[in-house]
Design an enzyme around this catalytic site. Structure first.
Site, PDB file in Angstrom:
ATOM      1  CB  CYS A   1      -0.925  -0.009   1.209  1.00  0.00           C
ATOM      2  SG  CYS A   1      -2.088  -1.371   1.232  1.00  0.00           S
TER       3      CYS A   1
ATOM      4  CB  CYS B   1      -3.541  -7.185   6.176  1.00  0.00           C
ATOM      5  SG  CYS B   1      -3.788  -5.935   4.895  1.00  0.00           S
TER       6      CYS B   1
ATOM      7  CD  GLU C   1     -15.305 -12.716 -18.631  1.00  0.00           C
ATOM      8  OE1 GLU C   1     -14.174 -13.232 -18.651  1.00  0.00           O
ATOM      9  OE2 GLU C   1     -15.499 -11.493 -18.494  1.00  0.00           O
TER      10      GLU C   1
ATOM     11  CG  ASN D   1     -15.510  -3.814 -15.922  1.00  0.00           C
ATOM     12  OD1 ASN D   1     -14.622  -3.021 -15.650  1.00  0.00           O
ATOM     13  ND2 ASN D   1     -15.955  -4.709 -15.051  1.00  0.00           N
TER      14      ASN D   1
ATOM     15  CB  CYS E   1      -9.165  -1.137 -13.096  1.00  0.00           C
ATOM     16  SG  CYS E   1      -8.461  -2.338 -14.260  1.00  0.00           S
TER      17      CYS E   1
END
Length: 369
Positions: free
Chosen positions: A14, A85, A259, A301, A328
């Protein structure tokens, strides 16, 4: 958000950990606006919970059968235990020691990367909005399957929320999470992911967004834009388990989801049972599009690489009046948009799917000029 693993420099996954969340969100918005400078109407960014937002854990298993480590590999290839986490909520965290105890009880030797020996490579755990779990044991061979099956009743007793258990075979020595073959060990085959009052059914090898709260917002916004356009026909390309298609489905609208993953399509078909006007096919998105006339609206997507030049050229030349693009990776989105100049961004929204990192989701409505 603070993280002891990050502060101790044992995990730096992160990269924005410790940065004020408002600053993270503002930086992401500034970044995407530099990549999409053509001036869509920007909705306010959708913020996530800062911690506990992940619905799935991808844990590398190292150590010994008696004392397994669940987490990641460091730069030297040593296991780092990440059971606490903060990206995982308390109920998901609570499953990790139970799973570690099961590995010891069933005597499943973790895979040794350097020696190329052992069996258990990864544990993949997914949690539904209702708190139910799916667990996948990624192993090198079928050798431990009998033991896992034998001791499974004890695991089901120890984890009452566990619904789906499978073994994934990954015989190759390479840096991937899972292999192609899946062995289902439970009667229940799918994990129910209830999102916006729609039941999505997730099979072991199906993809679902990492952040359920943000995924729900993503589907709601896309649905609102589709309803505003009110098309008679829609394609949902790279549809996964059918999230977008099922949200925009209407008995007066023809919706087709495409897909490549057969598992994902099976999940989508199960979710669509009894619904009119929506169907799913297992096919390559670009190949399917090139073989058909375009509908009024197309939802895409794609993975991080984007839709690519060929599909972008098709959409640019097609009769589709609108495209809803969920990305994304804003850099590949910008590249795809440059190849579709007549489909101009009209509205857009950043949705923070991945707090504490540089990554995010951006949803864009494109209109034919």
């Amino acid at each position: 958000m603070r993280c002891a693993y990050f502060d101790a420099e044992v995990c730096r996954s992160c990269t924005w950990m410790g940065r004020p969340y408002a600053d993270q969100l503002a930086a992401k918005q500034a970044h995407v606006e530099t990549l999409l400078p053509t001036g869509p109407q920007w909705l306010p960014p959708f913020a996530s919970e800062e911690s506990g937002y992940r619905n799935k854990a991808k844990m590398v298993v190292t150590g010994t059968a008696a004392k397994p480590t669940l987490g990641i590999l460091d730069a030297a290839g040593h296991g780092v235990d990440l059971r606490e986490c903060g990206l995982y909520g308390p109920s998901l965290q609570a499953a990790f020691p139970v799973l570690a105890a099961f590995v010891a009880h069933a005597n499943i030797t973790p895979y040794d990367l350097a020696a190329r020996s052992g069996e258990l490579k990864n544990l993949l755990v997914t949690q539904s909005p209702d708190g139910e779990l799916m667990v996948r044991f990624v192993v090198r061979s079928q050798e431990p399957v009998t033991r896992i099956r034998k001791h499974l009743p004890a695991l089901l007793d120890a984890l009452p929320s566990l619904r789906v258990v499978s073994v994934n075979l990954l015989p190759d020595h390479k840096a991937v999470l899972e292999g192609e073959r899946e062995i289902l060990l439970t009667t229940q085959e799918t994990l129910r992911m209830r999102v916006n009052d729609i039941d999505l059914h997730l099979r072991p090898q199906s993809f679902f967004q990492t952040n359920t709260l943000v995924a729900a917002a993503l589907y709601r916004q896309a649905t609102q834009w589709v309803e505003d356009v009110d098309p008679g026909s829609v394609w949902d390309l790279y549809c996964g388990v059918g999230g977008f298609a099922l949200h925009v489905a209407d008995e007066h609208r023809d919706v087709v989801g495409i897909e490549t993953s057969v598992e994902a399509v099976a999940s989508a078909c199960l979710s669509a049972h009894g619904m009119d006007g929506v169907r799913f096919e297992a096919a390559d998105a670009t190949a399917f599009a090139l073989a058909h006339d375009a509908p009024e609206l197309v939802i895409v997507n794609p993975p991080r690489r984007g839709i690519g030049a060929e599909l972008a050229r098709y959409l640019e030349a097609s009769s589709a009046s609108h495209v809803v693009y969920s990305s994304c990776n804003a850099e590949s989105l910008a590249r795809d948009l440059a190849a579709m100049p007549s489909l101009r961004p009209a509205r857009a929204q950043l949705l923070d799917m991945f707090p504490q990192t540089t990554h995010y989701e951006v949803l864009t409505l494109l209109e034919r000029a």
